[in-house]
Design an enzyme around this catalytic site. Structure first.
Site, short mmCIF file in Angstrom:
data_model
loop_
_atom_site.label_atom_id
_atom_site.label_comp_id
_atom_site.label_asym_id
_atom_site.label_seq_id
_atom_site.Cartn_x
_atom_site.Cartn_y
_atom_site.Cartn_z
N GLU A 37 0.85 -1.19 0.00
CA GLU A 37 0.00 0.00 0.00
C GLU A 37 0.89 1.24 0.00
OE1 GLU A 37 -3.37 1.82 -0.60
OE2 GLU A 37 -3.37 -0.34 -0.17
N THR A 38 0.58 2.20 -0.86
CA THR A 38 1.45 3.36 -1.02
C THR A 38 0.64 4.65 -1.13
OG1 THR A 38 1.44 3.34 -3.44
CG2 THR A 38 3.07 1.96 -2.35
N ASP A 161 15.17 -2.13 -2.41
CA ASP A 161 15.38 -0.80 -2.95
C ASP A 161 16.36 -0.01 -2.08
OD1 ASP A 161 14.57 1.49 -4.71
OD2 ASP A 161 13.91 2.30 -2.78
N GLU A 207 29.99 -2.73 0.98
CA GLU A 207 29.73 -2.28 2.35
C GLU A 207 28.23 -2.31 2.67
OE1 GLU A 207 30.29 1.69 5.19
OE2 GLU A 207 31.19 1.63 3.18
#
Length: 230
Positions: A37-38, A161, A207
């Protein structure tokens, strides 16, 4: 190719109906943009919409807007049926997930606990709290989300992401601990190239991955990163 019925276009069901045609075209893997949901808009402005899905508001359920069946439990059932359709066609399904920030509007997670920290700042505001007071519960929350998509929705792999914005300065080997099961993470030359094209150096990518991975990185992965970076 048969047209997808109008009522299913742009939905999980419609995507599942495409499985045999994509398979016939030689496609072996589907990667979905984020379906949590965004915010309807990355800017939160009324009337401004997009379908990218990178301004997450909830980590655990498929976005109802992409479901043809909006009844109670309908989006969840429909998403699972879509994944099953791709699997039945011999294809894998990857899902893009956003665990480095949440949408700037409509996001109330911080009201319920220490989910954010002012110790770190990201391009989207305060960082998700992976390393300060209360962070153990925050990390458990995120890990449970990842496991849900892998275990309950049968997603084959997650694309994480902007992992360089998952900040963790605590004295641990990883920003995320194991919670009762091993996860398999797959890397390809394309995914490594995408990270490097985003502005990371090879050392910065290593890293960032070390922050997220318990124990040392596989040597094959570091060799792959070096080869792609040349």
């Amino acid at each position: 190719m048969t047209d997808i019925p109008a009522q299913y276009q742009g939905t999980y069901k419609g995507a599942g109906l495409l499985a045999p045609y994509l398979k016939a075209a030689g496609v072996t893997t589907i990667e979905l943009l984020p379906v949590h949901e965004t915010n309807a808009s990355e800017t939160g402005r009324a009337g401004a919409t997009n379908a990218w899905g990178y301004m997450t508001l909830s980590f655990f359920a498929p976005n109802r807007r992409y479901a043809a069946d909006k009844s109670r439990g309908g989006p969840t059932r429909e998403f699972k049926e879509m994944v099953r359709a791709f699997h039945d066609a011999g294809m894998e399904v990857y899902l893009d997930v956003v665990y480095n920030h949440l949408g700037p509007s409509g996001n109330y997670l911080g009201v319920f606990g220490p989910y954010f920290t002012r110790a770190h700042h990201t391009p989207w505001g305060e960082a998700v709290n992976y390393d300060h007071d209360g962070s153990k519960q925050v990390r458990a929350f995120v890990i449970d989300s990842a496991l849900r998509w892998l275990r309950d929705f049968h997603i084959d792999a997650l694309r994480l992401d902007a992992i360089h914005e998952i900040r963790d300065d605590a004295e641990r080997s990883s920003a995320v601990e194991s919670r009762g099961g091993a996860l398999t993470v797959r890397f390809t030359a394309e995914s490594v190239r995408g990270a490097l094209d985003a502005g990371l150096s090879a050392d910065e990518l290593v890293e960032a991955l070390e922050r997220f991975t318990p124990g040392p990185l596989p040597s094959a992965l570091t060799v792959l990163i070096d080869d792609v970076a040349r």
